[in-house]
Design a protein around this motif. Structure first.
Motif, PDB file in Angstrom:
ATOM      1  N   LEU A  30       0.846  -1.191   0.000  1.00 23.69           N
ATOM      2  CA  LEU A  30       0.000   0.000   0.000  1.00 23.69           C
ATOM      3  C   LEU A  30       0.885   1.247   0.000  1.00 23.69           C
ATOM      4  CD1 LEU A  30      -2.908  -0.674   2.510  1.00 23.69           C
ATOM      5  CD2 LEU A  30      -3.117   0.020   0.136  1.00 23.69           C
ATOM      6  N   PRO A  31       0.502   2.300  -0.729  1.00 23.40           N
ATOM      7  CA  PRO A  31       1.339   3.495  -0.748  1.00 23.40           C
ATOM      8  C   PRO A  31       1.246   4.306   0.541  1.00 23.40           C
ATOM      9  CG  PRO A  31      -0.619   3.863  -2.054  1.00 23.40           C
ATOM     10  CD  PRO A  31      -0.622   2.407  -1.645  1.00 23.40           C
ATOM     11  N   ILE A  54      -3.024   6.580  -5.710  1.00 23.01           N
ATOM     12  CA  ILE A  54      -4.082   5.579  -5.877  1.00 23.01           C
ATOM     13  C   ILE A  54      -3.433   4.210  -5.996  1.00 23.01           C
ATOM     14  CG2 ILE A  54      -5.917   4.774  -7.409  1.00 23.01           C
ATOM     15  CD1 ILE A  54      -6.375   7.659  -8.207  1.00 23.01           C
ATOM     16  N   SER A  55      -4.084   3.203  -5.461  1.00 20.81           N
ATOM     17  CA  SER A  55      -3.549   1.855  -5.511  1.00 20.81           C
ATOM     18  C   SER A  55      -4.609   0.915  -6.072  1.00 20.81           C
ATOM     19  CB  SER A  55      -3.138   1.409  -4.110  1.00 20.81           C
ATOM     20  OG  SER A  55      -2.479   0.178  -4.151  1.00 20.81           O
ATOM     21  N   ARG A  56      -4.179  -0.009  -6.923  1.00 18.63           N
ATOM     22  CA  ARG A  56      -5.078  -1.034  -7.476  1.00 18.63           C
ATOM     23  C   ARG A  56      -4.637  -2.389  -6.936  1.00 18.63           C
ATOM     24  NH1 ARG A  56      -4.793  -2.389 -13.691  1.00 18.63           N
ATOM     25  NH2 ARG A  56      -3.096  -3.661 -12.901  1.00 18.63           N
ATOM     26  N   PHE A  57      -5.580  -3.126  -6.383  1.00 17.04           N
ATOM     27  CA  PHE A  57      -5.294  -4.433  -5.795  1.00 17.04           C
ATOM     28  C   PHE A  57      -6.010  -5.498  -6.603  1.00 17.04           C
ATOM     29  CE2 PHE A  57      -6.115  -7.675  -2.414  1.00 17.04           C
ATOM     30  CZ  PHE A  57      -4.798  -8.033  -2.211  1.00 17.04           C
ATOM     31  N   ASP A  58      -5.278  -6.516  -7.050  1.00 20.25           N
ATOM     32  CA  ASP A  58      -5.856  -7.583  -7.868  1.00 20.25           C
ATOM     33  C   ASP A  58      -6.143  -8.852  -7.067  1.00 20.25           C
ATOM     34  OD1 ASP A  58      -3.352  -8.674  -7.423  1.00 20.25           O
ATOM     35  OD2 ASP A  58      -2.733  -8.610  -9.515  1.00 20.25           O
ATOM     36  N   GLY A  59      -6.008  -8.776  -5.767  1.00 14.93           N
ATOM     37  CA  GLY A  59      -6.224  -9.937  -4.911  1.00 14.93           C
ATOM     38  C   GLY A  59      -4.913 -10.560  -4.465  1.00 14.93           C
ATOM     39  N   TYR A  60      -3.829 -10.160  -5.117  1.00 14.34           N
ATOM     40  CA  TYR A  60      -2.509 -10.699  -4.794  1.00 14.34           C
ATOM     41  C   TYR A  60      -1.480  -9.604  -4.523  1.00 14.34           C
ATOM     42  CZ  TYR A  60      -4.611 -14.897  -6.724  1.00 14.34           C
ATOM     43  OH  TYR A  60      -5.460 -15.940  -6.970  1.00 14.34           O
TER      44      TYR A  60
END
Length: 86
Positions: A30-31, A54-60
Protein backbone atom coordinates in the motif's frame (compact mmCIF):
# COMPACT_ATOMS: atom_id res chain seq x y z
CA UNK A 1 -44.84 -35.75 19.73
CA UNK A 2 -44.86 -33.96 16.37
CA UNK A 3 -45.08 -30.56 18.12
CA UNK A 4 -42.00 -31.27 20.27
CA UNK A 5 -39.73 -32.53 17.47
CA UNK A 6 -39.24 -29.13 15.74
CA UNK A 7 -38.42 -27.54 19.10
CA UNK A 8 -35.59 -30.03 19.63
CA UNK A 9 -33.90 -28.84 16.44
CA UNK A 10 -34.09 -25.22 17.55
CA UNK A 11 -32.22 -25.92 20.76
CA UNK A 12 -29.15 -27.43 19.04
CA UNK A 13 -26.30 -24.96 18.74
CA UNK A 14 -24.80 -24.95 15.26
CA UNK A 15 -21.24 -23.80 14.71
CA UNK A 16 -20.88 -20.88 12.29
CA UNK A 17 -18.04 -20.09 9.96
CA UNK A 18 -15.50 -17.57 11.15
CA UNK A 19 -14.68 -14.64 8.91
CA UNK A 20 -11.16 -14.46 7.58
CA UNK A 21 -9.73 -10.96 7.64
CA UNK A 22 -6.47 -9.81 6.16
CA UNK A 23 -4.93 -6.54 7.31
CA UNK A 24 -2.85 -4.92 4.55
CA UNK A 25 -0.17 -2.36 5.35
CA UNK A 26 2.54 -0.44 3.56
CA UNK A 27 4.74 -3.50 4.04
CA UNK A 28 2.33 -5.35 1.70
CA UNK A 29 2.58 -2.63 -0.95
CA UNK A 30 0.00 0.00 0.00
CA UNK A 31 1.34 3.50 -0.75
CA UNK A 32 0.03 4.80 2.59
CA UNK A 33 -1.69 3.62 5.75
CA UNK A 34 -4.32 6.34 5.32
CA UNK A 35 -7.07 5.20 2.93
CA UNK A 36 -9.91 7.62 2.06
CA UNK A 37 -12.05 5.68 -0.43
CA UNK A 38 -12.39 2.12 -1.77
CA UNK A 39 -14.01 1.00 -5.03
CA UNK A 40 -14.37 -2.35 -6.76
CA UNK A 41 -14.49 -1.94 -10.55
CA UNK A 42 -16.27 -4.07 -13.15
CA UNK A 43 -13.22 -6.28 -13.65
CA UNK A 44 -12.95 -7.06 -9.94
CA UNK A 45 -9.98 -4.84 -9.09
CA UNK A 46 -10.07 -3.05 -5.75
CA UNK A 47 -9.03 0.61 -6.02
CA UNK A 48 -7.93 2.58 -2.95
CA UNK A 49 -7.45 6.34 -2.76
CA UNK A 50 -4.83 7.44 -0.25
CA UNK A 51 -2.85 10.49 0.76
CA UNK A 52 0.03 9.16 -1.36
CA UNK A 53 -1.73 8.26 -4.63
CA UNK A 54 -4.08 5.58 -5.88
CA UNK A 55 -3.55 1.86 -5.51
CA UNK A 56 -5.08 -1.03 -7.48
CA UNK A 57 -5.29 -4.43 -5.80
CA UNK A 58 -5.86 -7.58 -7.87
CA UNK A 59 -6.22 -9.94 -4.91
CA UNK A 60 -2.51 -10.70 -4.79
CA UNK A 61 -0.47 -7.52 -5.23
CA UNK A 62 -0.83 -3.74 -5.24
CA UNK A 63 -0.01 -1.49 -8.18
CA UNK A 64 0.44 2.11 -7.12
CA UNK A 65 -0.14 5.26 -9.15
CA UNK A 66 1.31 8.61 -8.12
CA UNK A 67 2.77 11.73 -9.74
CA UNK A 68 5.38 9.62 -11.59
CA UNK A 69 2.48 7.92 -13.43
CA UNK A 70 0.80 11.25 -14.23
CA UNK A 71 -1.35 11.78 -11.15
CA UNK A 72 -1.67 15.54 -10.61
CA UNK A 73 -1.94 15.49 -6.83
CA UNK A 74 -0.86 12.60 -4.60
CA UNK A 75 -3.76 13.20 -2.19
CA UNK A 76 -6.92 11.58 -3.62
CA UNK A 77 -10.08 11.62 -1.53
CA UNK A 78 -12.68 10.05 -3.87
CA UNK A 79 -12.63 7.66 -6.81
CA UNK A 80 -15.43 6.68 -9.18
CA UNK A 81 -15.81 4.44 -12.19
CA UNK A 82 -17.44 6.08 -15.21
CA UNK A 83 -20.07 4.52 -17.50
CA UNK A 84 -17.36 3.13 -19.77
CA UNK A 85 -15.58 1.34 -16.92
CA UNK A 86 -12.65 3.76 -16.63
Amino acid sequence: MMGVLPLLFLSVALPAQDFIYRHYTIDDGLPSSEVFDILQDRQGYIWLSTDNGISRFDGYAFRNFNSAEGLGDPVVFNIKEDQEGR
